[in-house]
Design a protein around this motif. Structure first.
Motif, PDB file in Angstrom:
ATOM      1  N   SER A 149      12.332   7.514  -3.654  1.00  0.00           N
ATOM      2  CA  SER A 149      12.835   8.843  -3.310  1.00  0.00           C
ATOM      3  C   SER A 149      12.653   9.125  -1.824  1.00  0.00           C
ATOM      4  O   SER A 149      13.560   9.649  -1.159  1.00  0.00           O
ATOM      5  N   LYS A 150      11.495   8.729  -1.268  1.00  0.00           N
ATOM      6  CA  LYS A 150      11.250   8.900   0.164  1.00  0.00           C
ATOM      7  C   LYS A 150      12.240   8.082   0.989  1.00  0.00           C
ATOM      8  O   LYS A 150      12.577   8.443   2.110  1.00  0.00           O
TER       9      LYS A 150
ATOM     10  N   LYS B 150       0.827  -1.216   0.000  1.00  0.00           N
ATOM     11  CA  LYS B 150       0.000   0.000   0.000  1.00  0.00           C
ATOM     12  C   LYS B 150       0.855   1.258   0.000  1.00  0.00           C
ATOM     13  O   LYS B 150       0.458   2.276  -0.553  1.00  0.00           O
ATOM     14  N   MET B 151       2.033   1.186   0.605  1.00  0.00           N
ATOM     15  CA  MET B 151       2.913   2.357   0.618  1.00  0.00           C
ATOM     16  C   MET B 151       3.427   2.668  -0.789  1.00  0.00           C
ATOM     17  O   MET B 151       3.719   3.816  -1.102  1.00  0.00           O
TER      18      MET B 151
ATOM     19  N   LYS C 200       5.913   5.555 -11.635  1.00  0.00           N
ATOM     20  CA  LYS C 200       5.925   6.834 -10.913  1.00  0.00           C
ATOM     21  C   LYS C 200       5.788   6.626  -9.403  1.00  0.00           C
ATOM     22  O   LYS C 200       6.475   7.277  -8.622  1.00  0.00           O
ATOM     23  N   SER C 201       4.898   5.715  -8.995  1.00  0.00           N
ATOM     24  CA  SER C 201       4.722   5.504  -7.553  1.00  0.00           C
ATOM     25  C   SER C 201       5.951   4.822  -6.959  1.00  0.00           C
ATOM     26  O   SER C 201       6.340   5.118  -5.825  1.00  0.00           O
TER      27      SER C 201
ATOM     28  N   ARG D 114      15.910   7.536  -8.382  1.00  0.00           N
ATOM     29  CA  ARG D 114      15.797   6.751  -9.623  1.00  0.00           C
ATOM     30  C   ARG D 114      14.970   7.546 -10.628  1.00  0.00           C
ATOM     31  O   ARG D 114      14.067   8.288 -10.256  1.00  0.00           O
ATOM     32  N   THR D 115      15.246   7.325 -11.899  1.00  0.00           N
ATOM     33  CA  THR D 115      14.421   7.937 -12.936  1.00  0.00           C
ATOM     34  C   THR D 115      13.197   7.061 -13.173  1.00  0.00           C
ATOM     35  O   THR D 115      13.175   5.882 -12.770  1.00  0.00           O
ATOM     36  N   VAL D 116      12.202   7.631 -13.836  1.00  0.00           N
ATOM     37  CA  VAL D 116      11.017   6.839 -14.172  1.00  0.00           C
ATOM     38  C   VAL D 116      11.406   5.685 -15.079  1.00  0.00           C
ATOM     39  O   VAL D 116      10.902   4.573 -14.932  1.00  0.00           O
ATOM     40  N   ASP D 117      12.349   5.909 -16.000  1.00  0.00           N
ATOM     41  CA  ASP D 117      12.806   4.833 -16.890  1.00  0.00           C
ATOM     42  C   ASP D 117      13.441   3.689 -16.099  1.00  0.00           C
ATOM     43  O   ASP D 117      13.207   2.514 -16.395  1.00  0.00           O
ATOM     44  N   GLU D 118      14.255   4.024 -15.099  1.00  0.00           N
ATOM     45  CA  GLU D 118      14.865   2.989 -14.256  1.00  0.00           C
ATOM     46  C   GLU D 118      13.779   2.215 -13.500  1.00  0.00           C
ATOM     47  O   GLU D 118      13.860   0.993 -13.360  1.00  0.00           O
TER      48      GLU D 118
END
Length: 143
Positions: free
Chosen positions: A105-106, A84-85, A98-99, A111-115
């Motif tokens: 990131s948190k 859920k996180m 994206k999620s 990381r990039t979206v592509d990665e």
């Protein structure tokens, strides 16, 4: 001391009359010690549900199955909370690139979206570009 030895120790402690089986009253006392009140009728129902040989009593193997099953249930519940996180929107049932990027990131991992798409592709078993709970469960079992 390994798990089997620990289970045997607990079982012998609970088996007050030493007959190698846990009766509903013994189960009732056991549950009371961990803060779960059971009536004798409830203890009898639990014993019948968990009993593998039909005698209404729990053998050592029955107890191990119950404990291991509870551990697995707890593990799955923990995975659901972790999943859920990472979800795109709560309740959507999937982790998107994206999620995943946002959660990483948190956690301090940039990381990039592509990665993240590449990471998701590794465990996206049905090829839909996202990770659902079953795929997440599989991913966590592999790590």
């Amino acid at each position: 001391m390994d798990k089997q030895q620990q289970y045997k120790r607990v079982f012998s402690h609970l088996d007050k009359n030493g007959d190698g089986k846990l009766s509903p009253p013994e189960l009732q006392v056991c549950m009371g010690k961990i803060g779960e009140e059971l009536s004798l009728e409830e203890a009898e129902m639990v014993a019948q549900l968990m009993d593998s040989d039909g005698d209404g009593l729990l053998s050592f193997d029955d107890l191990v199955k119950v404990v291991e099953g509870a551990n697995e249930d707890e593990r799955v519940n923990d995975l659901k909370m972790a999943f859920k996180m990472y979800e795109e929107k709560e309740g959507c049932g999937c982790i998107t690139p994206k999620s995943l990027r946002r959660m990483l990131s948190k956690l301090g991992e940039s990381r990039t979206v592509d990665e993240c798409e590449l990471m998701i592709t590794t465990f996206d078993l049905d090829g839909n570009g996202v990770v659902d709970f079953e795929e997440f469960h599989h991913m966590m079992a592999c790590s």
